[in-house]
Design a protein around this motif. Structure first.
Motif, PDB file in Angstrom:
ATOM      1  N   UNK A 172     -72.846  24.974  15.688  1.00 55.76           N
ATOM      2  CA  UNK A 172     -73.183  24.739  17.090  1.00 55.76           C
ATOM      3  C   UNK A 172     -73.436  23.250  17.278  1.00 55.76           C
ATOM      4  N   UNK A 173     -73.714  22.829  18.490  1.00 56.19           N
ATOM      5  CA  UNK A 173     -73.989  21.417  18.748  1.00 56.19           C
ATOM      6  C   UNK A 173     -75.369  21.265  19.353  1.00 56.19           C
ATOM      7  N   UNK A 174     -76.022  20.172  18.994  1.00 56.16           N
ATOM      8  CA  UNK A 174     -77.303  19.861  19.621  1.00 56.16           C
ATOM      9  C   UNK A 174     -77.072  18.884  20.759  1.00 56.16           C
ATOM     10  N   UNK A 175     -77.932  18.903  21.762  1.00 56.25           N
ATOM     11  CA  UNK A 175     -77.821  17.956  22.867  1.00 56.25           C
ATOM     12  C   UNK A 175     -79.116  17.162  22.958  1.00 56.25           C
ATOM     13  N   UNK A 176     -78.973  15.830  22.906  1.00 54.99           N
ATOM     14  CA  UNK A 176     -80.126  14.947  23.084  1.00 54.99           C
ATOM     15  C   UNK A 176     -79.888  14.152  24.360  1.00 54.99           C
ATOM     16  N   UNK A 177     -80.744  14.359  25.340  1.00 55.44           N
ATOM     17  CA  UNK A 177     -80.515  13.713  26.639  1.00 55.44           C
ATOM     18  C   UNK A 177     -81.310  12.419  26.805  1.00 55.44           C
ATOM     19  N   UNK A 178     -81.925  11.919  25.742  1.00 48.53           N
ATOM     20  CA  UNK A 178     -82.694  10.679  25.866  1.00 48.53           C
ATOM     21  C   UNK A 178     -81.861   9.538  26.443  1.00 48.53           C
ATOM     22  N   UNK A 179     -80.588   9.491  26.071  1.00 50.77           N
ATOM     23  CA  UNK A 179     -79.755   8.367  26.506  1.00 50.77           C
ATOM     24  C   UNK A 179     -79.308   8.500  27.966  1.00 50.77           C
ATOM     25  N   UNK A 180     -79.447   9.704  28.534  1.00 53.46           N
ATOM     26  CA  UNK A 180     -79.001   9.918  29.913  1.00 53.46           C
ATOM     27  C   UNK A 180     -79.720   8.946  30.845  1.00 53.46           C
ATOM     28  N   UNK A 181     -78.960   8.228  31.652  1.00 52.12           N
ATOM     29  CA  UNK A 181     -79.560   7.307  32.607  1.00 52.12           C
ATOM     30  C   UNK A 181     -79.819   5.920  32.048  1.00 52.12           C
ATOM     31  N   UNK A 182     -79.440   5.671  30.798  1.00 51.19           N
ATOM     32  CA  UNK A 182     -79.567   4.321  30.236  1.00 51.19           C
ATOM     33  C   UNK A 182     -78.552   3.398  30.919  1.00 51.19           C
ATOM     34  N   UNK A 183     -78.971   2.193  31.317  1.00 47.68           N
ATOM     35  CA  UNK A 183     -78.035   1.333  32.054  1.00 47.68           C
ATOM     36  C   UNK A 183     -76.932   0.752  31.181  1.00 47.68           C
ATOM     37  N   UNK A 184     -75.727   0.803  31.694  1.00 48.98           N
ATOM     38  CA  UNK A 184     -74.586   0.202  31.011  1.00 48.98           C
ATOM     39  C   UNK A 184     -73.902  -0.770  31.949  1.00 48.98           C
ATOM     40  N   UNK A 185     -73.358  -1.827  31.369  1.00 46.18           N
ATOM     41  CA  UNK A 185     -72.411  -2.673  32.090  1.00 46.18           C
ATOM     42  C   UNK A 185     -71.067  -2.417  31.413  1.00 46.18           C
ATOM     43  N   UNK A 186     -70.102  -1.911  32.172  1.00 43.43           N
ATOM     44  CA  UNK A 186     -68.767  -1.690  31.602  1.00 43.43           C
ATOM     45  C   UNK A 186     -67.890  -2.871  31.980  1.00 43.43           C
ATOM     46  N   UNK A 187     -67.402  -3.553  30.966  1.00 41.60           N
ATOM     47  CA  UNK A 187     -66.630  -4.787  31.166  1.00 41.60           C
ATOM     48  C   UNK A 187     -65.163  -4.479  30.864  1.00 41.60           C
ATOM     49  N   UNK A 188     -64.324  -4.597  31.876  1.00 41.74           N
ATOM     50  CA  UNK A 188     -62.920  -4.194  31.740  1.00 41.74           C
ATOM     51  C   UNK A 188     -62.039  -5.444  31.718  1.00 41.74           C
ATOM     52  N   UNK A 189     -61.227  -5.569  30.681  1.00 40.73           N
ATOM     53  CA  UNK A 189     -60.353  -6.753  30.599  1.00 40.73           C
ATOM     54  C   UNK A 189     -58.993  -6.453  31.203  1.00 40.73           C
ATOM     55  N   UNK A 190     -58.289  -7.487  31.583  1.00 41.57           N
ATOM     56  CA  UNK A 190     -56.874  -7.374  31.926  1.00 41.57           C
ATOM     57  C   UNK A 190     -56.109  -7.057  30.635  1.00 41.57           C
ATOM     58  N   UNK A 191     -54.894  -6.492  30.757  1.00 41.19           N
ATOM     59  CA  UNK A 191     -54.114  -6.221  29.536  1.00 41.19           C
ATOM     60  C   UNK A 191     -53.502  -7.509  28.993  1.00 41.19           C
ATOM     61  N   UNK A 192     -54.349  -8.473  28.649  1.00 38.13           N
ATOM     62  CA  UNK A 192     -53.911  -9.821  28.250  1.00 38.13           C
ATOM     63  C   UNK A 192     -53.917 -10.027  26.737  1.00 38.13           C
ATOM     64  N   UNK A 193     -54.467  -9.083  26.001  1.00 39.73           N
ATOM     65  CA  UNK A 193     -54.599  -9.274  24.557  1.00 39.73           C
ATOM     66  C   UNK A 193     -53.300  -8.841  23.872  1.00 39.73           C
ATOM     67  N   UNK A 194     -52.863  -9.621  22.860  1.00 41.87           N
ATOM     68  CA  UNK A 194     -51.535  -9.392  22.273  1.00 41.87           C
ATOM     69  C   UNK A 194     -51.555  -9.023  20.790  1.00 41.87           C
ATOM     70  N   UNK A 195     -52.741  -8.827  20.236  1.00 42.60           N
ATOM     71  CA  UNK A 195     -52.814  -8.413  18.832  1.00 42.60           C
ATOM     72  C   UNK A 195     -54.201  -7.837  18.560  1.00 42.60           C
ATOM     73  N   UNK A 196     -54.289  -7.111  17.463  1.00 45.53           N
ATOM     74  CA  UNK A 196     -55.589  -6.569  17.047  1.00 45.53           C
ATOM     75  C   UNK A 196     -56.582  -7.706  16.831  1.00 45.53           C
TER      76      UNK A 196
END
Ligand code: ADP
Ligand code: MG
Length: 479
Positions: free
Chosen positions: A139-163
Protein backbone atom coordinates in the motif's frame (compact mmCIF):
# COMPACT_ATOMS: atom_id res chain seq x y z
CA UNK A 1 22.37 11.83 -39.86
CA UNK A 2 23.26 14.67 -37.47
CA UNK A 3 20.75 15.31 -34.71
CA UNK A 4 20.19 18.49 -32.77
CA UNK A 5 19.17 18.13 -29.14
CA UNK A 6 16.56 20.54 -27.76
CA UNK A 7 15.90 20.90 -24.04
CA UNK A 8 13.72 23.13 -21.90
CA UNK A 9 13.72 22.87 -18.10
CA UNK A 10 10.99 23.45 -15.56
CA UNK A 11 12.66 23.98 -12.19
CA UNK A 12 10.65 23.84 -9.00
CA UNK A 13 12.32 25.71 -6.23
CA UNK A 14 10.86 25.76 -2.75
CA UNK A 15 10.68 29.27 -1.36
CA UNK A 16 12.26 29.76 2.05
CA UNK A 17 9.27 31.09 3.96
CA UNK A 18 8.46 30.03 7.51
CA UNK A 19 4.81 29.41 6.75
CA UNK A 20 2.95 28.07 3.73
CA UNK A 21 1.90 30.01 0.70
CA UNK A 22 -1.77 30.32 1.71
CA UNK A 23 -1.85 29.35 5.40
CA UNK A 24 0.00 29.80 8.68
CA UNK A 25 1.15 26.16 8.90
CA UNK A 26 4.89 25.60 9.23
CA UNK A 27 7.05 24.65 6.26
CA UNK A 28 9.82 23.11 8.41
CA UNK A 29 11.20 19.90 6.94
CA UNK A 30 11.25 16.57 8.75
CA UNK A 31 8.24 16.80 11.10
CA UNK A 32 6.26 13.59 11.78
CA UNK A 33 3.83 12.88 8.91
CA UNK A 34 0.60 14.86 8.73
CA UNK A 35 1.38 17.21 11.61
CA UNK A 36 1.91 20.33 9.50
CA UNK A 37 -1.05 20.44 7.14
CA UNK A 38 -3.91 22.64 8.26
CA UNK A 39 -7.47 22.90 6.99
CA UNK A 40 -6.48 25.46 4.37
CA UNK A 41 -3.71 23.24 2.98
CA UNK A 42 -6.21 20.38 2.82
CA UNK A 43 -8.85 22.52 1.15
CA UNK A 44 -11.63 21.91 3.64
CA UNK A 45 -14.87 23.64 2.75
CA UNK A 46 -15.48 26.93 4.45
CA UNK A 47 -11.84 27.99 4.88
CA UNK A 48 -10.12 30.62 2.78
CA UNK A 49 -6.53 30.88 1.56
CA UNK A 50 -4.59 34.10 2.26
CA UNK A 51 -1.52 34.87 0.17
CA UNK A 52 1.81 35.01 2.04
CA UNK A 53 3.32 38.38 1.13
CA UNK A 54 6.87 36.99 1.35
CA UNK A 55 6.41 34.74 -1.68
CA UNK A 56 5.52 37.74 -3.80
CA UNK A 57 8.68 39.55 -2.68
CA UNK A 58 10.77 36.46 -3.41
CA UNK A 59 9.30 35.98 -6.89
CA UNK A 60 10.01 39.64 -7.68
CA UNK A 61 13.62 39.24 -6.50
CA UNK A 62 14.06 36.30 -8.84
CA UNK A 63 12.43 38.19 -11.71
CA UNK A 64 14.66 41.23 -11.27
CA UNK A 65 17.78 39.09 -11.09
CA UNK A 66 16.91 37.39 -14.38
CA UNK A 67 15.92 40.49 -16.39
CA UNK A 68 12.27 39.45 -16.36
CA UNK A 69 9.17 41.58 -16.59
CA UNK A 70 7.28 41.77 -13.31
CA UNK A 71 3.56 41.51 -14.06
CA UNK A 72 1.63 44.41 -12.54
CA UNK A 73 -1.31 42.01 -12.29
CA UNK A 74 -1.08 38.26 -11.94
CA UNK A 75 -3.75 35.68 -11.16
CA UNK A 76 -3.91 32.43 -9.21
CA UNK A 77 -5.70 29.61 -10.99
CA UNK A 78 -6.90 26.19 -10.01
CA UNK A 79 -5.29 23.29 -11.81
CA UNK A 80 -7.73 20.42 -11.38
CA UNK A 81 -6.58 16.84 -11.13
CA UNK A 82 -6.99 13.87 -8.87
CA UNK A 83 -4.14 12.30 -6.98
CA UNK A 84 -4.01 10.78 -3.48
CA UNK A 85 -1.50 13.37 -2.28
CA UNK A 86 -3.81 16.18 -3.43
CA UNK A 87 -7.00 15.73 -1.40
CA UNK A 88 -8.37 19.13 -2.51
CA UNK A 89 -8.64 17.88 -6.08
CA UNK A 90 -6.87 20.97 -7.38
CA UNK A 91 -3.53 22.72 -7.05
CA UNK A 92 -3.41 26.49 -6.78
CA UNK A 93 -0.96 27.72 -9.41
CA UNK A 94 -0.62 30.53 -11.91
CA UNK A 95 -1.49 29.86 -15.50
CA UNK A 96 -2.29 32.61 -17.99
CA UNK A 97 -0.90 35.46 -15.94
CA UNK A 98 2.29 34.47 -14.09
CA UNK A 99 3.95 36.93 -11.73
CA UNK A 100 7.24 36.99 -13.67
CA UNK A 101 7.96 36.41 -17.36
CA UNK A 102 10.20 37.05 -20.39
CA UNK A 103 13.70 37.16 -18.98
CA UNK A 104 17.06 35.48 -19.49
CA UNK A 105 20.22 34.26 -17.82
CA UNK A 106 23.73 33.55 -19.12
CA UNK A 107 25.45 30.19 -18.84
CA UNK A 108 28.90 29.06 -19.88
CA UNK A 109 28.68 26.18 -22.36
CA UNK A 110 30.91 23.12 -22.61
CA UNK A 111 32.99 25.05 -25.19
CA UNK A 112 33.58 27.86 -22.72
CA UNK A 113 31.26 30.23 -24.56
CA UNK A 114 28.70 32.45 -22.89
CA UNK A 115 25.18 31.60 -24.02
CA UNK A 116 21.95 33.37 -23.12
CA UNK A 117 19.05 31.14 -22.10
CA UNK A 118 15.54 32.56 -22.23
CA UNK A 119 13.31 32.33 -19.18
CA UNK A 120 9.74 32.02 -20.35
CA UNK A 121 8.11 32.56 -16.99
CA UNK A 122 8.34 31.97 -13.28
CA UNK A 123 5.10 31.42 -11.45
CA UNK A 124 4.02 30.85 -7.88
CA UNK A 125 2.22 27.70 -6.85
CA UNK A 126 1.62 25.40 -3.91
CA UNK A 127 3.26 22.02 -3.58
CA UNK A 128 1.23 18.82 -3.12
CA UNK A 129 1.72 16.21 -0.40
CA UNK A 130 3.94 13.18 -0.76
CA UNK A 131 3.08 9.54 -1.45
CA UNK A 132 5.38 7.16 0.41
CA UNK A 133 5.79 3.70 -1.04
CA UNK A 134 8.85 2.33 0.64
CA UNK A 135 7.87 1.44 4.19
CA UNK A 136 4.32 0.34 3.32
CA UNK A 137 3.99 -3.18 2.05
CA UNK A 138 1.36 -3.48 -0.64
CA UNK A 139 0.00 0.00 0.00
CA UNK A 140 1.09 3.64 -0.03
CA UNK A 141 1.37 6.13 2.78
CA UNK A 142 0.35 9.76 2.34
CA UNK A 143 2.17 12.59 4.11
CA UNK A 144 0.47 15.92 3.57
CA UNK A 145 3.02 18.07 5.43
CA UNK A 146 4.34 19.40 2.13
CA UNK A 147 0.86 20.41 0.90
CA UNK A 148 0.73 24.18 0.51
CA UNK A 149 4.51 24.69 0.61
CA UNK A 150 5.38 27.63 -1.67
CA UNK A 151 7.10 26.89 -4.95
CA UNK A 152 8.46 29.10 -7.67
CA UNK A 153 8.33 27.19 -10.96
CA UNK A 154 10.92 28.55 -13.37
CA UNK A 155 10.30 27.61 -17.00
CA UNK A 156 13.04 28.01 -19.59
CA UNK A 157 12.72 28.48 -23.33
CA UNK A 158 13.78 25.40 -25.34
CA UNK A 159 17.22 27.02 -25.76
CA UNK A 160 19.44 24.34 -24.24
CA UNK A 161 21.32 22.15 -26.74
CA UNK A 162 23.02 19.48 -24.65
CA UNK A 163 22.86 17.67 -21.33
CA UNK A 164 25.90 19.66 -20.20
CA UNK A 165 24.15 22.96 -21.00
CA UNK A 166 21.08 21.81 -19.07
CA UNK A 167 23.33 21.00 -16.10
CA UNK A 168 25.06 24.38 -16.35
CA UNK A 169 21.72 26.20 -16.51
CA UNK A 170 20.36 24.30 -13.52
CA UNK A 171 23.50 25.04 -11.48
CA UNK A 172 23.27 28.70 -12.43
CA UNK A 173 19.66 28.95 -11.26
CA UNK A 174 20.56 27.06 -8.09
CA UNK A 175 23.43 29.43 -7.35
CA UNK A 176 21.15 32.41 -7.98
CA UNK A 177 18.25 31.38 -5.73
CA UNK A 178 20.74 30.77 -2.92
CA UNK A 179 22.40 34.16 -3.45
CA UNK A 180 18.98 35.78 -3.37
CA UNK A 181 18.19 33.81 -0.19
CA UNK A 182 14.81 32.88 -1.59
CA UNK A 183 15.45 29.12 -1.32
CA UNK A 184 17.80 26.89 0.62
CA UNK A 185 18.22 24.89 -2.59
CA UNK A 186 18.47 21.66 -0.60
CA UNK A 187 18.18 18.96 -3.21
CA UNK A 188 18.09 15.98 -0.83
CA UNK A 189 15.04 17.47 0.81
CA UNK A 190 13.42 18.19 -2.54
CA UNK A 191 13.67 21.99 -2.26
CA UNK A 192 15.15 22.20 -5.75
CA UNK A 193 14.07 19.75 -8.45
CA UNK A 194 13.57 19.80 -12.13
CA UNK A 195 11.58 18.36 -15.02
CA UNK A 196 13.49 18.14 -18.29
CA UNK A 197 11.66 18.40 -21.62
CA UNK A 198 13.71 16.73 -24.31
CA UNK A 199 13.37 16.39 -28.08
CA UNK A 200 15.64 15.83 -31.04
CA UNK A 201 15.47 17.06 -34.64
CA UNK A 202 17.63 16.70 -37.74
CA UNK A 203 20.35 19.37 -37.73
CA UNK A 204 19.12 22.42 -39.64
CA UNK A 205 15.44 21.69 -39.03
CA UNK A 206 13.59 24.67 -37.54
CA UNK A 207 10.40 23.14 -36.17
CA UNK A 208 10.65 21.39 -32.85
CA UNK A 209 10.52 17.61 -32.56
CA UNK A 210 8.06 15.79 -30.32
CA UNK A 211 9.24 16.01 -26.72
CA UNK A 212 9.10 13.81 -23.71
CA UNK A 213 9.15 15.15 -20.18
CA UNK A 214 11.47 13.58 -17.60
CA UNK A 215 9.98 14.11 -14.16
CA UNK A 216 11.44 15.06 -10.80
CA UNK A 217 15.17 14.99 -11.33
CA UNK A 218 16.73 16.01 -8.06
CA UNK A 219 20.44 16.19 -8.72
CA UNK A 220 22.58 17.93 -11.33
CA UNK A 221 24.13 14.63 -12.25
CA UNK A 222 20.79 12.88 -12.72
CA UNK A 223 19.56 15.67 -14.97
CA UNK A 224 22.58 15.27 -17.23
CA UNK A 225 22.50 11.47 -17.23
CA UNK A 226 18.72 11.27 -17.76
CA UNK A 227 18.91 13.64 -20.73
CA UNK A 228 21.82 11.78 -22.31
CA UNK A 229 20.06 8.44 -22.11
CA UNK A 230 16.73 9.86 -23.26
CA UNK A 231 18.35 11.52 -26.28
CA UNK A 232 19.92 8.20 -27.27
CA UNK A 233 16.56 6.47 -26.91
CA UNK A 234 14.73 9.04 -29.05
CA UNK A 235 17.34 8.88 -31.80
CA UNK A 236 17.14 5.07 -31.81
CA UNK A 237 13.35 5.18 -32.06
CA UNK A 238 13.45 7.57 -35.03
CA UNK A 239 16.32 5.82 -36.80
CA UNK A 240 14.42 2.55 -36.48
CA UNK A 241 11.57 4.18 -38.40
CA UNK A 242 9.37 4.89 -35.40
CA UNK A 243 8.29 8.17 -33.88
CA UNK A 244 8.66 9.65 -30.42
CA UNK A 245 5.47 9.64 -28.38
CA UNK A 246 4.74 12.75 -26.33
CA UNK A 247 4.67 11.43 -22.79
CA UNK A 248 5.95 11.84 -19.27
CA UNK A 249 8.81 9.52 -18.38
CA UNK A 250 10.62 8.58 -15.22
CA UNK A 251 14.37 8.29 -14.93
CA UNK A 252 15.58 5.20 -13.10
CA UNK A 253 19.09 6.03 -11.85
CA UNK A 254 19.85 2.45 -10.78
CA UNK A 255 19.25 1.10 -14.27
CA UNK A 256 20.21 4.34 -16.06
CA UNK A 257 17.11 4.23 -18.25
CA UNK A 258 13.93 6.23 -18.71
CA UNK A 259 10.54 4.56 -18.86
CA UNK A 260 7.03 5.78 -19.55
CA UNK A 261 4.97 7.03 -16.61
CA UNK A 262 1.86 8.44 -18.25
CA UNK A 263 0.78 9.94 -21.52
CA UNK A 264 1.29 13.67 -21.61
CA UNK A 265 -1.71 15.64 -20.45
CA UNK A 266 -2.79 18.79 -22.27
CA UNK A 267 -3.41 22.04 -20.48
CA UNK A 268 -7.13 21.78 -21.19
CA UNK A 269 -7.27 18.48 -19.30
CA UNK A 270 -6.74 20.50 -16.15
CA UNK A 271 -9.74 22.81 -16.60
CA UNK A 272 -7.74 25.78 -15.33
CA UNK A 273 -9.86 28.66 -14.02
CA UNK A 274 -9.10 31.66 -11.81
CA UNK A 275 -9.32 30.71 -8.14
CA UNK A 276 -12.44 32.47 -6.85
CA UNK A 277 -11.02 32.51 -3.30
CA UNK A 278 -7.99 34.63 -4.19
CA UNK A 279 -7.84 38.17 -5.51
CA UNK A 280 -5.52 39.06 -8.39
CA UNK A 281 -2.06 40.10 -7.21
CA UNK A 282 -1.43 43.77 -7.99
CA UNK A 283 2.18 44.89 -7.82
CA UNK A 284 3.04 48.56 -7.73
CA UNK A 285 6.23 49.88 -9.23
CA UNK A 286 7.33 51.37 -5.87
CA UNK A 287 7.46 47.86 -4.42
CA UNK A 288 9.47 46.60 -7.38
CA UNK A 289 11.90 49.51 -7.08
CA UNK A 290 12.39 49.05 -3.35
CA UNK A 291 13.12 45.35 -3.91
CA UNK A 292 15.51 46.19 -6.73
CA UNK A 293 17.38 48.51 -4.37
CA UNK A 294 17.65 45.76 -1.77
CA UNK A 295 19.11 43.08 -4.08
CA UNK A 296 22.49 41.70 -3.04
CA UNK A 297 25.44 41.66 -5.41
CA UNK A 298 24.63 38.84 -7.84
CA UNK A 299 26.95 35.98 -8.85
CA UNK A 300 28.00 37.29 -12.29
CA UNK A 301 28.78 40.75 -10.93
CA UNK A 302 30.66 39.33 -7.96
CA UNK A 303 32.69 37.04 -10.22
CA UNK A 304 33.72 39.93 -12.47
CA UNK A 305 34.59 42.09 -9.46
CA UNK A 306 36.68 39.35 -7.82
CA UNK A 307 38.71 38.85 -10.98
CA UNK A 308 39.29 42.58 -11.37
CA UNK A 309 39.69 43.78 -7.78
CA UNK A 310 41.80 40.88 -6.50
CA UNK A 311 43.65 40.03 -9.69
CA UNK A 312 42.28 36.48 -9.72
CA UNK A 313 41.96 34.15 -12.69
CA UNK A 314 38.45 33.51 -14.03
CA UNK A 315 38.69 30.03 -12.57
CA UNK A 316 39.56 31.26 -9.07
CA UNK A 317 36.88 33.94 -9.21
CA UNK A 318 34.35 31.34 -10.30
CA UNK A 319 35.14 28.92 -7.48
CA UNK A 320 35.25 31.62 -4.80
CA UNK A 321 31.90 33.10 -5.81
CA UNK A 322 30.10 29.77 -6.09
CA UNK A 323 28.22 30.75 -2.95
CA UNK A 324 27.78 34.09 -1.22
CA UNK A 325 29.09 32.51 2.01
CA UNK A 326 32.34 31.33 0.42
CA UNK A 327 32.82 34.71 -1.23
CA UNK A 328 32.29 36.44 2.13
CA UNK A 329 34.82 34.16 3.80
CA UNK A 330 37.44 35.01 1.19
CA UNK A 331 36.79 38.74 1.40
CA UNK A 332 36.88 38.74 5.19
CA UNK A 333 40.24 36.91 5.12
CA UNK A 334 41.64 39.38 2.60
CA UNK A 335 40.46 42.29 4.75
CA UNK A 336 42.04 40.73 7.86
CA UNK A 337 45.41 40.36 6.15
CA UNK A 338 47.77 43.28 5.80
CA UNK A 339 50.64 41.79 3.77
CA UNK A 340 49.33 38.64 2.10
CA UNK A 341 48.36 38.78 -1.57
CA UNK A 342 44.70 37.99 -2.32
CA UNK A 343 45.91 35.29 -4.71
CA UNK A 344 47.75 33.54 -1.86
CA UNK A 345 44.61 33.68 0.28
CA UNK A 346 42.55 32.38 -2.64
CA UNK A 347 44.88 29.38 -2.87
CA UNK A 348 44.50 28.63 0.82
CA UNK A 349 40.72 28.89 0.67
CA UNK A 350 40.49 26.58 -2.34
CA UNK A 351 43.05 24.17 -0.92
CA UNK A 352 43.34 23.63 2.82
CA UNK A 353 40.13 25.36 3.89
CA UNK A 354 37.80 23.51 1.51
CA UNK A 355 39.57 20.19 2.11
CA UNK A 356 39.16 20.63 5.88
CA UNK A 357 35.46 21.45 5.49
CA UNK A 358 34.91 18.37 3.36
CA UNK A 359 36.68 16.22 5.92
CA UNK A 360 34.71 17.68 8.81
CA UNK A 361 31.41 17.74 6.92
CA UNK A 362 30.99 21.45 7.61
CA UNK A 363 29.75 24.42 5.63
CA UNK A 364 32.02 27.42 5.07
CA UNK A 365 30.23 29.55 7.67
CA UNK A 366 30.98 26.80 10.21
CA UNK A 367 34.69 26.61 9.36
CA UNK A 368 36.84 25.88 12.41
CA UNK A 369 39.52 28.17 11.01
CA UNK A 370 37.84 31.56 10.81
CA UNK A 371 38.41 33.93 7.90
CA UNK A 372 40.23 36.32 10.26
CA UNK A 373 42.54 33.48 11.39
CA UNK A 374 43.29 32.59 7.80
CA UNK A 375 44.16 36.19 6.92
CA UNK A 376 46.51 36.38 9.91
CA UNK A 377 48.08 33.04 9.02
CA UNK A 378 48.82 33.89 5.38
CA UNK A 379 50.26 37.19 6.59
CA UNK A 380 52.83 35.21 8.58
CA UNK A 381 54.03 33.58 5.39
CA UNK A 382 54.14 36.90 3.59
CA UNK A 383 56.28 38.51 6.31
CA UNK A 384 58.63 35.53 6.52
CA UNK A 385 57.64 34.39 10.01
CA UNK A 386 56.39 31.02 8.79
CA UNK A 387 57.48 28.77 5.98
CA UNK A 388 54.70 27.21 3.88
CA UNK A 389 55.22 23.94 5.66
CA UNK A 390 54.98 25.44 9.14
CA UNK A 391 51.92 27.45 8.10
CA UNK A 392 50.30 24.15 7.18
CA UNK A 393 50.99 22.85 10.66
CA UNK A 394 49.65 26.02 12.26
CA UNK A 395 46.50 25.68 10.14
CA UNK A 396 45.94 22.19 11.51
CA UNK A 397 46.41 23.46 15.06
CA UNK A 398 43.94 26.29 14.47
CA UNK A 399 41.51 23.73 13.15
CA UNK A 400 42.01 21.64 16.28
CA UNK A 401 41.22 24.70 18.41
CA UNK A 402 44.69 25.00 19.89
CA UNK A 403 44.82 28.79 20.00
CA UNK A 404 45.30 31.82 17.79
CA UNK A 405 47.91 32.23 15.07
CA UNK A 406 50.14 34.28 17.36
CA UNK A 407 49.73 32.13 20.46
CA UNK A 408 50.44 28.93 18.54
CA UNK A 409 53.58 30.34 16.94
CA UNK A 410 54.82 31.67 20.25
CA UNK A 411 54.01 28.68 22.47
CA UNK A 412 55.56 26.19 20.10
CA UNK A 413 58.47 28.30 18.99
CA UNK A 414 57.49 27.81 15.38
CA UNK A 415 58.88 31.05 14.17
CA UNK A 416 60.92 30.65 11.05
CA UNK A 417 64.64 31.20 11.58
CA UNK A 418 65.57 34.24 9.51
CA UNK A 419 68.36 35.47 11.74
CA UNK A 420 71.37 35.41 9.41
CA UNK A 421 74.01 34.45 11.98
CA UNK A 422 71.89 31.51 13.13
CA UNK A 423 71.47 30.40 9.53
CA UNK A 424 75.15 30.82 8.80
CA UNK A 425 76.02 28.59 11.77
CA UNK A 426 73.47 26.02 10.68
CA UNK A 427 74.85 25.93 7.13
CA UNK A 428 78.43 25.69 8.29
CA UNK A 429 77.48 22.66 10.38
CA UNK A 430 75.78 20.99 7.46
CA UNK A 431 78.81 21.49 5.22
CA UNK A 432 81.13 20.14 7.93
CA UNK A 433 78.94 17.04 8.28
CA UNK A 434 78.62 16.39 4.54
CA UNK A 435 82.07 17.00 3.14
CA UNK A 436 81.69 14.57 0.24
CA UNK A 437 78.58 16.32 -1.07
CA UNK A 438 80.14 19.72 -0.54
CA UNK A 439 83.10 18.61 -2.67
CA UNK A 440 80.77 17.29 -5.39
CA UNK A 441 79.13 20.70 -5.57
CA UNK A 442 82.49 22.45 -5.83
CA UNK A 443 83.38 19.99 -8.62
CA UNK A 444 80.41 21.25 -10.59
CA UNK A 445 77.51 19.02 -9.55
CA UNK A 446 74.94 21.80 -9.06
CA UNK A 447 72.15 19.42 -8.11
CA UNK A 448 73.74 18.49 -4.79
CA UNK A 449 72.61 21.85 -3.44
CA UNK A 450 69.11 20.39 -3.07
CA UNK A 451 70.44 17.69 -0.79
CA UNK A 452 72.37 20.18 1.31
CA UNK A 453 69.41 22.53 1.69
CA UNK A 454 67.34 19.52 2.72
CA UNK A 455 69.87 18.63 5.42
CA UNK A 456 69.82 22.18 6.78
CA UNK A 457 66.02 22.25 6.82
CA UNK A 458 65.97 18.94 8.64
CA UNK A 459 68.50 20.13 11.20
CA UNK A 460 66.36 23.21 11.87
CA UNK A 461 63.17 21.11 12.14
CA UNK A 462 61.77 22.94 9.14
CA UNK A 463 62.12 26.35 10.72
CA UNK A 464 64.93 27.82 8.66
CA UNK A 465 63.99 30.03 5.74
CA UNK A 466 64.82 27.78 2.77
CA UNK A 467 65.68 30.62 0.43
CA UNK A 468 68.16 32.10 2.89
CA UNK A 469 69.66 28.64 3.50
CA UNK A 470 70.15 28.20 -0.20
CA UNK A 471 71.92 31.54 -0.54
CA UNK A 472 74.15 31.05 2.48
CA UNK A 473 75.18 27.53 1.45
CA UNK A 474 76.16 28.75 -1.99
CA UNK A 475 78.14 31.60 -0.49
CA UNK A 476 80.00 29.31 1.91
CA UNK A 477 80.70 26.78 -0.83
CA UNK A 478 82.16 29.51 -3.03
CA UNK A 479 84.57 30.65 -0.31
P1 ADP B 1 3.93 21.95 -20.02
O1 ADP B 1 5.03 21.02 -19.68
O2 ADP B 1 3.17 22.33 -18.81
O3 ADP B 1 3.09 21.46 -21.13
P2 ADP B 1 5.14 23.96 -21.79
O4 ADP B 1 4.48 23.44 -22.99
O5 ADP B 1 5.09 25.44 -21.59
O6 ADP B 1 4.56 23.36 -20.45
O7 ADP B 1 6.65 23.53 -21.86
C1 ADP B 1 7.38 23.27 -20.75
C2 ADP B 1 8.85 23.20 -21.08
O8 ADP B 1 9.08 22.38 -22.21
C3 ADP B 1 9.48 24.53 -21.40
O9 ADP B 1 10.71 24.59 -20.68
C4 ADP B 1 9.76 24.49 -22.88
O10 ADP B 1 10.91 25.21 -23.22
C5 ADP B 1 9.97 23.02 -23.11
N1 ADP B 1 9.61 22.55 -24.46
C6 ADP B 1 8.48 22.79 -25.14
N2 ADP B 1 8.51 22.15 -26.32
C7 ADP B 1 9.68 21.47 -26.41
C8 ADP B 1 10.30 20.61 -27.37
N3 ADP B 1 9.69 20.30 -28.51
N4 ADP B 1 11.51 20.10 -27.06
C9 ADP B 1 12.12 20.38 -25.92
N5 ADP B 1 11.59 21.18 -24.98
C10 ADP B 1 10.38 21.72 -25.20
MG1 MG C 1 5.65 20.46 -17.72
Amino acid sequence: MDWEIVIGLEIHTQLATKSKIFSGASTAYGAPPNTQACLVDLGYPGVLPVLNEQVVVMAIKFGLATHCEIAPRSVFARKNYFYPDLPKGYQISQYELPIVHSGHIDIVTEDGEVKTIGITRAHLEEDAGKSLHESFHGSSGIDLNRAGTPLLEIVSEPDLRSAAQAGAYMRKIHELVRYLEISDGNMQEGSFRCDANVSVRPAGETTLGTRTELKNLNSFRFVEKAIEIEVERQIDVIEDGGSVVQETRLYDADRNETRPMRSKEEANDYRYFPDPDLLPVLIESELVESIRASLPELPDAKRARFAEQYGLSDYDADVLTSSAELADYFETAVAAASKAEPKAIANWVQGKVIAALNEDGLEIDESKVTAADLGALVDKIADGTLSGKLANDVFDMLRAGEGTVDSIIEERGLEQITDSSAIAALCANVLAGNEAQAQQFRDGNEKVIGFLVGQAMKASQGKANPQQVNEVLRRLLAE
